[in-house]
Design a protein around this motif. Sequence first.
Motif, PDB file in Angstrom:
ATOM      1  N   ASN A  55       0.865  -1.173   0.000  1.00 38.01           N
ATOM      2  CA  ASN A  55       0.000   0.000   0.000  1.00 38.01           C
ATOM      3  C   ASN A  55       0.907   1.231   0.000  1.00 38.01           C
ATOM      4  O   ASN A  55       1.513   1.567   1.007  1.00 38.01           O
ATOM      5  CB  ASN A  55      -0.879  -0.052   1.269  1.00 38.01           C
ATOM      6  CG  ASN A  55      -1.849   1.095   1.303  1.00 38.01           C
ATOM      7  OD1 ASN A  55      -1.632   2.130   0.666  1.00 38.01           O
ATOM      8  ND2 ASN A  55      -2.918   0.939   2.049  1.00 38.01           N
ATOM      9  N   THR A  57       0.539   4.215   0.145  1.00 37.06           N
ATOM     10  CA  THR A  57       0.266   5.352   1.033  1.00 37.06           C
ATOM     11  C   THR A  57       0.979   5.158   2.371  1.00 37.06           C
ATOM     12  O   THR A  57       1.132   6.079   3.142  1.00 37.06           O
ATOM     13  CB  THR A  57      -1.237   5.549   1.295  1.00 37.06           C
ATOM     14  OG1 THR A  57      -1.728   4.390   1.968  1.00 37.06           O
ATOM     15  CG2 THR A  57      -1.999   5.768   0.017  1.00 37.06           C
ATOM     16  N   LYS A  58       1.423   3.925   2.629  1.00 40.55           N
ATOM     17  CA  LYS A  58       2.192   3.680   3.850  1.00 40.55           C
ATOM     18  C   LYS A  58       3.671   3.822   3.530  1.00 40.55           C
ATOM     19  O   LYS A  58       4.133   3.324   2.511  1.00 40.55           O
ATOM     20  CB  LYS A  58       1.899   2.284   4.395  1.00 40.55           C
ATOM     21  CG  LYS A  58       0.524   2.172   5.014  1.00 40.55           C
ATOM     22  CD  LYS A  58       0.352   0.799   5.626  1.00 40.55           C
ATOM     23  CE  LYS A  58      -1.095   0.565   6.009  1.00 40.55           C
ATOM     24  NZ  LYS A  58      -1.495  -0.819   5.791  1.00 40.55           N
ATOM     25  N   ARG A  97       0.782  -2.812  -8.835  1.00 38.88           N
ATOM     26  CA  ARG A  97       1.742  -1.765  -8.442  1.00 38.88           C
ATOM     27  C   ARG A  97       3.163  -2.147  -8.814  1.00 38.88           C
ATOM     28  O   ARG A  97       3.947  -1.307  -9.248  1.00 38.88           O
ATOM     29  CB  ARG A  97       1.645  -1.500  -6.941  1.00 38.88           C
ATOM     30  CG  ARG A  97       0.376  -0.765  -6.566  1.00 38.88           C
ATOM     31  CD  ARG A  97       0.525  -0.143  -5.189  1.00 38.88           C
ATOM     32  NE  ARG A  97      -0.725   0.482  -4.805  1.00 38.88           N
ATOM     33  CZ  ARG A  97      -1.640  -0.105  -4.028  1.00 38.88           C
ATOM     34  NH1 ARG A  97      -1.426  -1.296  -3.534  1.00 38.88           N
ATOM     35  NH2 ARG A  97      -2.753   0.521  -3.728  1.00 38.88           N
TER      36      ARG A  97
HETATM   37  C1  NAG Z   1      -3.854   2.016   2.254  1.00 36.97           C
HETATM   38  O1  NAG Z   1      -3.514   2.571   3.519  1.00 36.97           O
HETATM   39  C2  NAG Z   1      -4.366   3.622   3.906  1.00 36.97           C
HETATM   40  C3  NAG Z   1      -3.786   4.210   5.200  1.00 36.97           C
HETATM   41  O2  NAG Z   1      -3.372   3.234   6.099  1.00 36.97           O
HETATM   42  C4  NAG Z   1      -5.800   3.085   4.051  1.00 36.97           C
HETATM   43  O3  NAG Z   1      -6.680   4.141   4.404  1.00 36.97           O
HETATM   44  C5  NAG Z   1      -6.256   2.490   2.710  1.00 36.97           C
HETATM   45  O4  NAG Z   1      -7.517   1.889   2.832  1.00 36.97           O
HETATM   46  C6  NAG Z   1      -5.248   1.438   2.223  1.00 36.97           C
HETATM   47  N1  NAG Z   1      -5.593   1.003   0.862  1.00 36.97           N
HETATM   48  C7  NAG Z   1      -5.615  -0.252   0.496  1.00 36.97           C
HETATM   49  C8  NAG Z   1      -5.949  -0.538  -0.940  1.00 36.97           C
HETATM   50  O5  NAG Z   1      -5.346  -1.182   1.247  1.00 36.97           O
END
Ligand code: NAG
Length: 337
Positions: A55, A57-58, A97
């Motif tokens: 992920n 975003t992490k 990804r």
């Molecule tokens: C990715 O991480 C964010 C923050 O922890 C979370 O809100 C989001 O749902 C995650 N996305 C997926 C596809 O797992």
Amino acid sequence: MPRFTFRQFVVITVLTFGLFHQLTLFICDKDTTKGPSNTTIEVVITCATNKRILNITKKSDSKTLEKLRTLLGSINKTSEESYIRFNLISYEEEIPRIESVLQSTIGLNKKITYRFESLNRIAESYRSEINLSKNYTWSGDQRFKASDVTFHLRPLFPKIFSYEKVIALDVDLDFRCSIKLLHKQFENLYENNIAALAYNQSPYYRRAFRSYRIKNPGTHIGDFFPGYQGLNTGVMLMNLEKMRSSKVYNSYFTHASLKTLFRKYNMTSLLGDQDFFTVLGAEHPDLFYILDCTFNRQMDSFEFSHSLFDKYHKCDEDINIYHGNGDSIIPSSNVDP
Ligand SMILES: *[C@@H]1O[C@H](CO)[C@@H](O)[C@H](O)[C@H]1NC(C)=O
Ligand SMILES: *[C@@H]1O[C@H](CO)[C@@H](O)[C@H](O)[C@H]1NC(C)=O
Ligand SMILES: *[C@@H]1O[C@H](CO)[C@@H](O)[C@H](O)[C@H]1NC(C)=O
Ligand SMILES: *[C@@H]1O[C@H](CO)[C@@H](O)[C@H](O)[C@H]1NC(C)=O
Ligand SMILES: *[C@@H]1O[C@H](CO)[C@@H](O)[C@H](O)[C@H]1NC(C)=O
Ligand SMILES: *[C@@H]1O[C@H](CO)[C@@H](O)[C@H](O)[C@H]1NC(C)=O
């Protein structure tokens, strides 16, 4: 007429023109990348995070992708002459990804292909082997990385892949020389050698073998070179054919034999399959060919303050492959075209 290698040619040219400062530059010996062979080099990279789903975003997840980008970019840049197939082991959910990283680093290179191997399927099919490995090479503490299945896969490559040979790579590497030069090292393996690895370049295994060393004063196990420093699996040449047919190697997939082996060396084991190969190499040194330190230059300075760190870390030659283990910093490349 005398024949000079490319490196000699560069040195001579540089001396001739008095550009002494350029002597600090390292330029690969291009001769070694030539040759009639155009066989495909099979490379295996495991790319997954402990969080299971990549992920971006992490922070830690995007770091893994950045490392993969550096690795693939460096191979694309240094290995123009090579036919390569990347076999990526990853969770199916992560493939899109990872594929976008592949596209942006090697997508235009016609000599490089890639395919995926499902980690979901491997974890399912080899559940008992992975359990066995975890039982001996992981403390049971979730905080240690060997809690993750990806740190127990290398011993299974001869079963997972039907290729004759593969190069197994960690994701945190940076190539400064053609992968063909690394692949050429297969030619150095002796009859009994099933794989080739460089030594671990820190006193880590000196400590891990501590109780064995106390019981066996003067042992070379865990000592710095020419002692046995332990192995680092970041760069590993595996002759899968030999591994499949080795009676000795295959005898270590039972509880009884692993128990005897790990009891003998009484190692505090936390690092998964790297510890397995290290203990196996202590017991059966003839199974492994030791790669030159330049093919796996480990930059982790975690144990820098250890009084013997320098003895383990020594590697004076031009570096072929940097390994940013422990999230360490890799020197920036000085051969950008
Ligand atoms: C990715 O991480 C964010 C923050 O922890 C979370 O809100 C989001 O749902 C995650 N996305 C997926 C596809 O797992
Ligand atoms: C290698 O070269 C031969 C002939 O030069 C060709 O037939 C073959 O397809 C090539 N192999 C690869 C993997 O490109
Ligand atoms: C990779 O290498 C090839 C061949 O050297 C080059 O054409 C290409 O631009 C490089 N980059 C990508 C993204 O493929
Ligand atoms: C593997 O270990 C887990 C827990 O340690 C256990 O639940 C599972 O049944 C084991 N599987 C096999 C095939 O041994
Ligand atoms: C793990 O190790 C313990 C102690 O050595 C043993 O009793 C147990 O059977 C092992 N489990 C597996 C799955 O090998
Ligand atoms: C193994 O090492 C531990 C300390 O790490 C020690 O307490 C134990 O006695 C050792 N066992 C053997 C059989 O040497």
